[in-house]
Design an enzyme around this catalytic site. Sequence first.
Site, short mmCIF file in Angstrom:
data_model
loop_
_atom_site.label_atom_id
_atom_site.label_comp_id
_atom_site.label_asym_id
_atom_site.label_seq_id
_atom_site.Cartn_x
_atom_site.Cartn_y
_atom_site.Cartn_z
N GLU A 91 0.84 -1.19 0.00
CA GLU A 91 0.00 0.00 0.00
C GLU A 91 0.88 1.24 0.00
O GLU A 91 1.76 1.38 0.86
CB GLU A 91 -0.88 0.05 1.25
CG GLU A 91 -2.10 -0.83 1.23
CD GLU A 91 -3.06 -0.50 2.36
OE1 GLU A 91 -4.23 -0.87 2.25
OE2 GLU A 91 -2.64 0.11 3.36
N CYS A 92 0.66 2.14 -0.94
CA CYS A 92 1.33 3.44 -0.98
C CYS A 92 2.85 3.28 -0.89
O CYS A 92 3.48 2.87 -1.86
CB CYS A 92 0.78 4.35 0.10
SG CYS A 92 1.12 6.11 -0.21
N GLY A 93 3.46 3.54 0.26
CA GLY A 93 4.90 3.38 0.37
C GLY A 93 5.34 1.96 0.08
O GLY A 93 6.39 1.72 -0.52
N SER B 106 -0.78 -0.70 -4.85
CA SER B 106 -1.28 0.57 -5.38
C SER B 106 -1.07 1.64 -4.31
O SER B 106 -0.68 1.35 -3.18
CB SER B 106 -2.76 0.48 -5.74
OG SER B 106 -3.57 0.50 -4.58
#
Length: 437
Positions: A327-329, A428
Amino acid sequence: MKALIIAAPRSGSGKTLVTLGLMAAARAQGLRVAGAKIGPDYIDPAFHAVATGQPSVNLDGWSMPPALVDHLLAGQAANADLVVMEAAMGLFDGVAAPEGRSGAGADLAARCGIPVVLVLDVSGQSHSAGAVALGMARFDPRVHIAGVIVNRVASDRHLAQVAEGVARAGLPLLGAIRRDGELAVPERHLGLVQAGEIAGLDALLNRLGRCLADAVSLDDLLTRAAPVITSAPRADALLPPPPGQRIAVARDAAFSFLYPHMLAGWREMGAEICFFSPLADEAPPKDADACWLPGGYPELHAGTIAAASRFLSGLRDFAASRPVHGECGGYMVLGAVLEDADGVSHPMAGLLDHATSFKRRKLALGYRRASLLHGGVLGAAGSMLRGHEFHYASVTDAGTDLPLCRLWDATGKDLGGAGGVRGLVSGSFLHLICREA
């Protein structure tokens, strides 16, 4: 079990300091205190947990259906004498949505009947503070403003003028906090510096507690709290299923943005969580059957991550036979390259082939609806999820992987395909909050 919402007309008014101070002061008096953050904020709950001694949760009216909000709030209330809930941004700030689903703190206050303590930053004003308070109190008759705490008071004369204005508004002045530049928590580009990174946090919380106890009548404040529900049906169907029975979750200064209700929900559904630290060059435990890389600050630790050979090789070996999601990072680390703020490119895991950059910044912020284009750890293809994005990093090379999902913002605008999926690896920029009801 009672609750209060700490809110303000805008960000930067001092809500977090009042919230933490109230938590610390109430706990010092022997009360069992629990915290909650209204809105999609993954940093403040960690401060709440230190101040109260027990986990905090997020309550979000846009992404969470009412049943999930009730379930999480009941869980907090069941183990506390007082639940202190911190609103995000301004009390009425949310998105265009059906009544009660804007994500604003006011929606939760109105639906659950929880009184609001209004924090006003009165620097640069005096009697006008009363006009602001009056407007907030009358804006929505469903929302009860229980009283006002004024912050950043400059002098006795200043306080007298502010008090006159608040009295004219017909609202109780519950306390006044003097201007003090040392009563602050360090910040960085995504908000406050994480709780685990602040040396002397316990001492700061103790000081905030004493400050609140001196500035506010705690007994008066507590009499204004209202009862909250203490039982609610289970909400398993509203949470994404655990990605595995034994889940390896990265956790350190680079990977920490995972909502508490996600971990608690996975545990309630029978999963076991095992943490590991990429920054300490630890690989996902070999006996885990799924790996989750949360968001965080990998852009600040890109060199360390790139040099963490045991972590990277262990992650690649893990992904050959078991699912890995970022997720993200975490999504940034699954890619081929991460460019840091100085323009230095660092090789990442290469399990997906996109490239990201923190030097070429572009703010992405807002709620998201997601439709999964491929089945995997987040659910079956076609599943609808809700969450949000908050990052400055940009994708500089989209790579060749298939998109994981299709996104829409809170207004319904189609944002197209997002993220990537290759074999058992997916990721994502979306921070997942719950399934769409």
